[in-house]
Design an enzyme around this catalytic site. Structure first.
Site, PDB file in Angstrom:
ATOM      1  N   ASP A   1     -67.352 -38.107 -19.732  1.00  0.00           N
ATOM      2  CA  ASP A   1     -66.581 -39.181 -19.124  1.00  0.00           C
ATOM      3  C   ASP A   1     -67.605 -40.222 -18.670  1.00  0.00           C
ATOM      4  O   ASP A   1     -68.811 -39.929 -18.569  1.00  0.00           O
ATOM      5  CB  ASP A   1     -65.729 -38.682 -17.955  1.00  0.00           C
ATOM      6  CG  ASP A   1     -64.609 -39.679 -17.616  1.00  0.00           C
ATOM      7  OD1 ASP A   1     -64.687 -40.844 -18.076  1.00  0.00           O
ATOM      8  OD2 ASP A   1     -63.667 -39.314 -16.903  1.00  0.00           O
TER       9      ASP A   1
HETATM   10  C1  BGC Z   1     -61.997 -42.483 -17.148  1.00  0.00           C
HETATM   11  C2  BGC Z   1     -61.750 -42.100 -18.600  1.00  0.00           C
HETATM   12  C3  BGC Z   1     -61.911 -43.312 -19.475  1.00  0.00           C
HETATM   13  C4  BGC Z   1     -63.294 -43.890 -19.270  1.00  0.00           C
HETATM   14  C5  BGC Z   1     -63.562 -45.113 -20.107  1.00  0.00           C
HETATM   15  C6  BGC Z   1     -63.303 -43.235 -16.959  1.00  0.00           C
HETATM   16  O1  BGC Z   1     -63.372 -43.778 -15.679  1.00  0.00           O
HETATM   17  O2  BGC Z   1     -61.997 -41.319 -16.348  1.00  0.00           O
HETATM   18  O3  BGC Z   1     -60.472 -41.552 -18.743  1.00  0.00           O
HETATM   19  O4  BGC Z   1     -61.688 -42.968 -20.813  1.00  0.00           O
HETATM   20  O5  BGC Z   1     -63.436 -44.265 -17.910  1.00  0.00           O
HETATM   21  O6  BGC Z   1     -62.834 -46.184 -19.678  1.00  0.00           O
END
Ligand code: BGC
Length: 754
Positions: A231
């Site tokens: 993530d």
């Molecule tokens: C989120 C993810 C997301 C990623 C990219 C993170 O803060 O938890 O779900 O895909 O950002 O935007």
């Protein structure tokens, strides 16, 4: 451009390999110009494309390219419709291809442990079977277009509070049965190209460096052969991550972590072979996209139609007393609540889409020859009553046939990044509903929210339509359902408890450092059913403008074939009403063997069928070995005891229409090794050993001076003695001097011989 990935890796320097292991920026992998290795682009997800160009951010703050906002997962799961979600995946896959995106960052399959989780709107369900089925359909759809998916957030990421450091403390059985299960199903069923590991720790170890999770379980047990990415900024110790099986760090770490990889290899802390495996998986993802990419024309208008169709098939009619709905075109209707003109149709954070065509309920009423009046009444953004119009609204309400209140959670009440601290609607909305109820007895509430709310007025209002966050076409879907152009067919993918305090995670949610999942496997309906608690609306509930009758349950034991189908359940569903409608028939399994403390029943199959008035269709559902099993921590494997199980067929988890019993015969034996601490009770459970243990059993009886031939029950208190004997371990025999320790040991040895 070389396509022999092994050869490419042989030609790469250590620095080049390390550089591939993190992003170039927020959305791209790095290129390696010397070897002509191209980059690929990733984009959120999950319910539509959030593709950004230069002014990137990962929290949905800057505008992204215009795309269609489909209903977020909280609503689309309520469709219980695999085919429809596959179509959604396909449409999103096409948009991704048109935007030159290799991988859609979704679906998100985390369990809804508490209604407070700020991100519940992005998650499918409190039930891992449902979440896994719907996510599989989504992945299959996207990937059929040659675009990858990233199933997230792996794993046990069920709160936003301190999401980047919190430790989810979960026992092994709960983790397997509830929190890993939807991932397992999706990985095995739909073969996603990538997974995204979560921010949090699991039992002390960050997901991004958790070798047990990313390697032992995901790759070795489940056979996942794709790429794991982090993530965004979820990496703690990069070399540990490479060793654990975390391939791609996203986004860029400004070279810091790449250098750490190089140093770790040079110092011998990290085996270069581990790095090579990681690089191979990244290159495979890059070239998969290169092979699949093609020019695609965007057709946002047709995707908008699909978005509407999903909303129409998913919204849940919770209550419909006196058939207050559908509204008749002849009736005079008062609409109240700013959500009528300014819909809340998606959630905040990284999934926020720059939507193509937002249609409010007000827009959807345009051009229709219907008699209605609208007044704002309260704000859709804040907890704020429109004082000026309050009295006027009440006097208008008195003269209308019906009042429809567009209530819901303002955007600031729930979002990625934080959790809610209560489950209530803004007070102004509850006050307005109460006031309207005193002016008109025919009140319907339409809700826009990402997660359950308490409904203090539930008994008084006649209708409740749960619209969740309905995607950009939500207004059209709501109006069509209200006026009966569409017959509602959504079913709740989560329980609505009466009060927040009823939720099983209530005492252990939102902690800063460690969150203890003390409720174990009893999440959602598994808990409310076991505790026989009243709920506001149960899992699987949803009404229709017609009625369905269930009959002719038939349970057939299958000749075991290679897919391990154990039983085929079939039954008839008849539409006994006067309009066409769709029903979600649900099959639950309950374990009567007493082998473990288990939920009363668990969802193991469902089918959505559409029936014309008076039409009957036969529904067939197959049950597999896993559908009876629980995760046994003695053997660290799935297990079901032979014996009686109940098959429940119903229209919701609390509206069971048909029941049947089966005798399961898997002949799975649990290992049983006798030692000094084995009790007589445990021996009794193994008939063959119990017979062989006669000497030891008699010795234990002597411990209690048990006179088996004594007639006088009262003097002997057989019940009590028997209970004492049951729990007595074999070591007591020598401790009470009935037999020598060696002699007991010999008897135990004999018992353990096969
Ligand atoms: C989120 C993810 C997301 C990623 C990219 C993170 O803060 O938890 O779900 O895909 O950002 O935007």
């Amino acid at each position: 451009m070389s396509r022999n990935i092994d050869e490419l890796i042989r030609n790469m320097t250590l620095e080049e390999k390390a550089s591939l292991c993190s992003g170039a920026d927020l959305w791209h992998t790095k290129k390696v110009d010397r070897l002509e290795i191209p980059d690929i682009k990733l984009s959120d997800g999950p319910h539509g494309m959030r593709t950004q160009d230069d002014k990137s951010d990962n929290l949905g703050i800057n505008e992204s390219l215009e795309a269609v906002c489909f209903p977020p997962a909280a609503l689309s799961a309520c469709s219980f419709d695999r085919e429809l979600i596959r179509e959604e995946g396909k449409a999103i896959g096409k948009e991704a291809m048109a935007f030159h995106v290799s991988t859609v960052l979704g679906p998100a399959v985390n369990m809804k442990r508490s209604p407070l989780c700020g991100r519940n709107f992005e998650y499918y369900s409190e039930d891992p079977y449902l979440a896994g089925e719907i996510a599989s359909a989504f992945v299959e759809g996207v990937q059929s277009e040659g675009v990858g998916t990233s199933v997230k957030h792996f794993a046990a990421n069920n709160q936003e509070t301190y999401r980047m450091s919190n430790d989810s403390i979960i026992d092994e059985r709960t983790l397997r049965e509830i929190y890993l299960s939807a991932f397992e199903k999706t990985v095995k069923q739909a073969k996603p190209t990538t997974l995204m590991c979560s921010y949090n720790r699991i039992n002390g170890v960050y997901a991004s460096e958790n070798r047990w999770l990313l390697n032992d379980v995901l790759r070795e047990e489940w056979g996942f052969d794709g790429l794991v990415m982090s993530d965004w900024n979820a990496v703690n110790d990069r070399p540990l991550g490479v060793h654990a099986g975390l391939d791609l760090e996203m986004p860029s770490s400004n070279g810091v972590n790449d250098r750490e990889i190089v140093e770790a290899v040079e110092s011998g802390k990290l085996d270069e072979k581990d790095l090579d495996k990681t690089v191979k998986r990244i290159l495979t993802a890059i070239y998969r996209y290169q092979d699949n990419k093609r020019d695609v024309e965007l057709d946002l208008d047709s995707d908008h139609e699909l978005s509407r169709k999903i909303a129409e098939s998913s919204m849940v009619l919770l209550k419909n007393e006196d058939n207050i709905l559908p509204l008749s075109p002849r009736e005079k209707i008062l609409f109240v609540g700013e959500f009528f003109e300014k819909p809340r149709f998606q959630g905040g954070g990284s999934s926020h889409i720059n939507s193509h065509l937002i249609v409010s309920a007000e827009d959807a009423m345009e051009g229709k020859e219907l008699s209605y009046y609208y007044s704002k009444g309260f704000s859709s953004k804040r907890d704020e009553l429109d004082e000026e119009s309050f009295e006027m609204i009440l006097s208008v309400a008195e003269n209308m046939d019906k009042v429809v209140v567009f209530a819901g959670l303002p955007e600031s009440f729930e979002s990625e990044g934080y959790d809610r601290d209560h489950m209530r609607l803004p007070d102004s909305q509850n006050d307005m509903i109460d006031a309207l109820l005193s002016a008109n007895e025919n009140v319907v509430v339409v809700l826009s929210n990402g997660s359950p709310v308490e409904m203090p007025w539930n008994d008084e209002v006649k209708g409740v339509l749960e619209g969740y966050l309905g995607g950009e076409a939500s207004g059209e879907a709501v109006i069509k359902i209200l006026y009966g152009e569409i017959n509602p067919s959504g079913k709740l993918a989560e329980t609505f408890p009466m009060y927040l305090e009823d939720n099983p995670s209530y005492l252990n949610f939102g902690e800063r450092k460690e969150t203890h999942y003390n409720e174990g496997v009893f999440i959602g309906y598994r808990y409310y059913d076991k505790k026989k608690m009243n709920v506001l609306y149960p899992f699987g509930h949803g009404l229709s403008y017609t009625k369905f009758v269930y009959s002719n349950l038939n349970i057939e034991k299958s000749a075991k074939n290679d897919r391990d189908v154990l039983y085929t359940i079939s039954f008839d569903v008849t539409n006994s009403g006067y309009v066409e409608g769709s029903e979600v028939a649900q099959v639950y399994v309950g374990d009567n063997t007493g082998a473990a403390v288990r939920p009363e029943k668990e969802l193991k199959g469902f089918e959505k069928i559409t029936l014309k008035p008076q039409e009957t269709k036969k529904v067939t559902i197959e049950l597999f070995e896993r559908d009876f099993e629980w995760y046994n921590t003695e053997i660290h494997d799935w297990y079901a005891k032979d014996g009686s199980y109940t098959i429940y067929v119903g229209s919701s988890s609390r509206d069971i229409r048909l029941e049947g019993e089966i005798e399961l015969e898997l002949k799975k034996e649990l290992p049983f090794v006798v030692d000094f601490n084995t009790t007589i009770g445990e021996l009794r459970m193994h008939e063959d050993k119990f017979k062989k243990a006669k000497k030891l059993v008699e010795a234990v009886e002597k411990v209690y001076g048990f006179a088996s031939d004594e007639e006088d029950d009262e003097k002997n208190n057989k019940g009590m003695l028997n209970a004492m004997i049951t729990v007595t371990p074999l070591r007591n025999i020598y401790m009470f001097g009935i037999m020598e320790k060696d002699a007991v040991s010999k008897e135990i040895e004999i018992l353990n011989e096969n």
